[in-house]
Write a protein that holds these residues in place. Structure first.
Motif, PDB file in Angstrom:
ATOM      1  N   LYS A   1       0.834  -1.215   0.000  1.00  0.00           N
ATOM      2  CA  LYS A   1       0.000   0.000   0.000  1.00  0.00           C
ATOM      3  C   LYS A   1       0.861   1.254   0.000  1.00  0.00           C
ATOM      4  CE  LYS A   1      -4.242  -1.531   2.234  1.00  0.00           C
ATOM      5  NZ  LYS A   1      -5.091  -1.427   3.434  1.00  0.00           N
ATOM      6  N   LYS A   2       0.430   2.251  -0.750  1.00  0.00           N
ATOM      7  CA  LYS A   2       1.185   3.513  -0.794  1.00  0.00           C
ATOM      8  C   LYS A   2       0.862   4.366   0.428  1.00  0.00           C
ATOM      9  CE  LYS A   2       2.646   3.140  -5.159  1.00  0.00           C
ATOM     10  NZ  LYS A   2       4.026   2.757  -5.458  1.00  0.00           N
ATOM     11  N   ARG A   3       1.872   5.088   0.867  1.00  0.00           N
ATOM     12  CA  ARG A   3       1.687   6.035   1.963  1.00  0.00           C
ATOM     13  C   ARG A   3       1.308   7.391   1.376  1.00  0.00           C
ATOM     14  NH1 ARG A   3       4.028   4.698   6.830  1.00  0.00           N
ATOM     15  NH2 ARG A   3       4.625   6.866   7.214  1.00  0.00           N
ATOM     16  N   ILE A   4       0.118   7.884   1.752  1.00  0.00           N
ATOM     17  CA  ILE A   4      -0.404   9.129   1.176  1.00  0.00           C
ATOM     18  C   ILE A   4      -0.432  10.204   2.264  1.00  0.00           C
ATOM     19  CG2 ILE A   4      -2.310  10.169  -0.108  1.00  0.00           C
ATOM     20  CD1 ILE A   4      -3.413   7.248  -0.444  1.00  0.00           C
ATOM     21  N   ALA A   5       0.165  11.368   1.966  1.00  0.00           N
ATOM     22  CA  ALA A   5       0.111  12.503   2.890  1.00  0.00           C
ATOM     23  C   ALA A   5      -0.504  13.700   2.174  1.00  0.00           C
ATOM     24  CB  ALA A   5       1.500  12.834   3.414  1.00  0.00           C
ATOM     25  N   PHE A   6      -0.966  14.656   2.957  1.00  0.00           N
ATOM     26  CA  PHE A   6      -1.767  15.762   2.423  1.00  0.00           C
ATOM     27  C   PHE A   6      -1.248  17.094   2.939  1.00  0.00           C
ATOM     28  CE2 PHE A   6      -4.251  11.971   2.710  1.00  0.00           C
ATOM     29  CZ  PHE A   6      -5.001  11.935   1.549  1.00  0.00           C
ATOM     30  N   ALA A  24     -13.092   3.145   2.167  1.00  0.00           N
ATOM     31  CA  ALA A  24     -13.988   2.237   1.445  1.00  0.00           C
ATOM     32  C   ALA A  24     -13.225   1.131   0.719  1.00  0.00           C
ATOM     33  CB  ALA A  24     -14.824   3.034   0.440  1.00  0.00           C
ATOM     34  N   GLY A  25     -11.900   1.192   0.742  1.00  0.00           N
ATOM     35  CA  GLY A  25     -11.107   0.169   0.068  1.00  0.00           C
ATOM     36  C   GLY A  25     -10.934   0.411  -1.423  1.00  0.00           C
ATOM     37  N   ASP A  26     -11.317   1.600  -1.897  1.00  0.00           N
ATOM     38  CA  ASP A  26     -11.168   1.903  -3.328  1.00  0.00           C
ATOM     39  C   ASP A  26      -9.734   2.251  -3.710  1.00  0.00           C
ATOM     40  OD1 ASP A  26     -13.861   1.574  -3.632  1.00  0.00           O
ATOM     41  OD2 ASP A  26     -14.342   3.716  -3.554  1.00  0.00           O
ATOM     42  N   ILE A  27      -8.942   2.685  -2.751  1.00  0.00           N
ATOM     43  CA  ILE A  27      -7.568   3.127  -3.018  1.00  0.00           C
ATOM     44  C   ILE A  27      -6.616   2.257  -2.203  1.00  0.00           C
ATOM     45  CG2 ILE A  27      -5.921   5.030  -2.700  1.00  0.00           C
ATOM     46  CD1 ILE A  27      -8.236   6.996  -3.060  1.00  0.00           C
ATOM     47  N   PRO A  28      -5.630   1.621  -2.856  1.00  0.00           N
ATOM     48  CA  PRO A  28      -4.679   0.807  -2.103  1.00  0.00           C
ATOM     49  C   PRO A  28      -3.619   1.688  -1.443  1.00  0.00           C
ATOM     50  CG  PRO A  28      -4.159   0.678  -4.431  1.00  0.00           C
ATOM     51  CD  PRO A  28      -5.377   1.562  -4.318  1.00  0.00           C
ATOM     52  N   GLY A  29      -4.051   2.411  -0.425  1.00  0.00           N
ATOM     53  CA  GLY A  29      -3.145   3.344   0.241  1.00  0.00           C
ATOM     54  C   GLY A  29      -3.489   3.457   1.705  1.00  0.00           C
ATOM     55  N   ILE A  30      -2.599   4.173   2.408  1.00  0.00           N
ATOM     56  CA  ILE A  30      -2.846   4.462   3.815  1.00  0.00           C
ATOM     57  C   ILE A  30      -2.535   5.949   4.018  1.00  0.00           C
ATOM     58  CG2 ILE A  30      -0.728   3.087   4.135  1.00  0.00           C
ATOM     59  CD1 ILE A  30      -1.255   3.122   7.082  1.00  0.00           C
ATOM     60  N   CYS A  31      -3.445   6.651   4.679  1.00  0.00           N
ATOM     61  CA  CYS A  31      -3.287   8.092   4.875  1.00  0.00           C
ATOM     62  C   CYS A  31      -2.414   8.309   6.093  1.00  0.00           C
ATOM     63  CB  CYS A  31      -4.653   8.771   5.022  1.00  0.00           C
ATOM     64  SG  CYS A  31      -5.663   8.558   3.547  1.00  0.00           S
ATOM     65  N   CYS A  79       6.618  12.545   7.138  1.00  0.00           N
ATOM     66  CA  CYS A  79       5.486  11.678   6.750  1.00  0.00           C
ATOM     67  C   CYS A  79       5.964  10.411   6.036  1.00  0.00           C
ATOM     68  CB  CYS A  79       4.533  12.425   5.819  1.00  0.00           C
ATOM     69  SG  CYS A  79       3.673  13.803   6.603  1.00  0.00           S
ATOM     70  N   ARG A  80       7.156  10.427   5.492  1.00  0.00           N
ATOM     71  CA  ARG A  80       7.685   9.322   4.680  1.00  0.00           C
ATOM     72  C   ARG A  80       6.626   8.845   3.670  1.00  0.00           C
ATOM     73  NH1 ARG A  80       8.675   4.944   7.154  1.00  0.00           N
ATOM     74  NH2 ARG A  80       7.652   5.426   9.116  1.00  0.00           N
ATOM     75  N   ALA A  81       6.091   9.813   2.955  1.00  0.00           N
ATOM     76  CA  ALA A  81       4.993   9.529   2.032  1.00  0.00           C
ATOM     77  C   ALA A  81       5.517   9.104   0.665  1.00  0.00           C
ATOM     78  CB  ALA A  81       4.115  10.766   1.882  1.00  0.00           C
ATOM     79  N   ASP A  82       4.754   8.224   0.022  1.00  0.00           N
ATOM     80  CA  ASP A  82       5.014   7.904  -1.389  1.00  0.00           C
ATOM     81  C   ASP A  82       4.370   8.957  -2.285  1.00  0.00           C
ATOM     82  OD1 ASP A  82       6.268   5.277  -0.986  1.00  0.00           O
ATOM     83  OD2 ASP A  82       4.287   4.749  -0.190  1.00  0.00           O
ATOM     84  N   GLY A 103       7.328  14.214  -9.179  1.00  0.00           N
ATOM     85  CA  GLY A 103       6.776  12.948  -9.656  1.00  0.00           C
ATOM     86  C   GLY A 103       5.887  12.262  -8.638  1.00  0.00           C
ATOM     87  N   ARG A 104       5.875  12.766  -7.416  1.00  0.00           N
ATOM     88  CA  ARG A 104       5.022  12.139  -6.396  1.00  0.00           C
ATOM     89  C   ARG A 104       4.263  13.175  -5.579  1.00  0.00           C
ATOM     90  NH1 ARG A 104       8.343  11.205  -1.661  1.00  0.00           N
ATOM     91  NH2 ARG A 104      10.361  12.110  -2.038  1.00  0.00           N
ATOM     92  N   MET A 105       3.968  14.308  -6.236  1.00  0.00           N
ATOM     93  CA  MET A 105       3.134  15.323  -5.596  1.00  0.00           C
ATOM     94  C   MET A 105       2.074  15.751  -6.605  1.00  0.00           C
ATOM     95  SD  MET A 105       4.271  18.516  -3.276  1.00  0.00           S
ATOM     96  CE  MET A 105       5.336  19.316  -4.411  1.00  0.00           C
ATOM     97  N   MET A 106       0.796  15.735  -6.196  1.00  0.00           N
ATOM     98  CA  MET A 106      -0.269  16.191  -7.092  1.00  0.00           C
ATOM     99  C   MET A 106      -1.117  17.259  -6.439  1.00  0.00           C
ATOM    100  SD  MET A 106      -2.729  12.809  -7.514  1.00  0.00           S
ATOM    101  CE  MET A 106      -1.613  11.859  -8.510  1.00  0.00           C
ATOM    102  N   ASN A 107      -1.763  18.079  -7.291  1.00  0.00           N
ATOM    103  CA  ASN A 107      -2.555  19.220  -6.845  1.00  0.00           C
ATOM    104  C   ASN A 107      -3.913  19.180  -7.532  1.00  0.00           C
ATOM    105  OD1 ASN A 107      -3.062  21.916  -5.736  1.00  0.00           O
ATOM    106  ND2 ASN A 107      -2.773  22.672  -7.829  1.00  0.00           N
TER     107      ASN A 107
END
Ligand code: GAR
Length: 200
Positions: A1-6, A24-31, A79-82, A103-107
């Motif tokens: 699972k990818k590590r997601i930070a905000f 909901a399990g739609d995203i294979p990640g962990i916030c 955060c050691r985020a992906d 490459g690993r930051m989106m807006n």
């Protein structure tokens, strides 16, 4: 699972949309963290409700933008985020941070880029008189709202729209576009080819 930070400055409804999609399990990640520049941000409550660690880097507490960004970078690294998601972060990030997370930051932006970048995008759309508006999720590069586009969704501009009505209609699409873009990233399905992003 990818590590997601905000990184969020305010209300955090887009942050919530991603939290919900992960739950909901739609995203294979962990916030893994919420970083905010605003101690009053409602997003902080949302993070607490979801058990996501909060880091406040209060912009007003630093003498210079450089000092603020140094602290912000420390919080972001922690955060050691992906993936870092800017969900209503209302400042321009310095080039040091942008390069580090390239490459690993989106807006998410409330306009069909490249039209109406910057602040008050929905008001700009109303004032310009466009008939179609929308939102864009893009990778962050060193320009303002200029990075490679991942997802766009559009809405009509209706005759009696004001800024608020249009913003609400766009926001409903943002809440679909951002979780989708995050999902595609977490599933390793995005392929960046210069300015163009392909979905595998
Ligand atoms: C959203 O409409 C987002 O697209 C916009 O701020 C709002 C934040 O709402 N972002 C920008 O304008 C970035 N320049 P939210 O906090 O409820 O997600």
């Amino acid at each position: 699972k990818k590590r997601i930070a905000f990184l969020v400055s305010g209300r955090g409804s887009n942050f919530q949309a991603v939290l919900d999609a992960v739950a909901a399990g739609d995203i294979p990640g962990i916030c893994v963290g919420l970083v905010t520049d605003n101690p009053e941000a409602y997003a902080i409550e949302r993070a607490k409700n979801a058990g996501v660690p909060v880091m406040v880097v209060d912009y007003a507490g630093f003498p210079t933008k450089a000092a603020y960004e140094e602290a912000l970078l420390v919080a972001m690294r922690g955060c050691r985020a992906d993936l870092f998601v800017l969900a209503g972060y209302m400042r321009i990030l310095g080039t040091g941070i942008v390069r580090e997370f390239s490459g690993r930051m989106m807006n998410i932006h409330p306009a069909l880029l490249p039209a109406f970048s910057g602040l008050h995008a929905q008001r700009q759309a109303i004032e310009y008189g466009v008939k179609v508006a929308g939102c864009t999720v893009h990778l962050v590069d060193e320009g303002m709202d200029t990075g490679p586009i991942v997802v766009q969704r559009c809405v009509p501009v209706l005759p009696d729209d004001d800024e608020t009505r249009l913003a609400d209609r766009i926001l409903a699409e943002e809440h679909k576009a951002l979780p989708l873009a995050v999902k595609l990233f977490c599933e390793n399905r995005l392929e960046v080819d210069g300015r163009r992003v392909w979905v595998r």
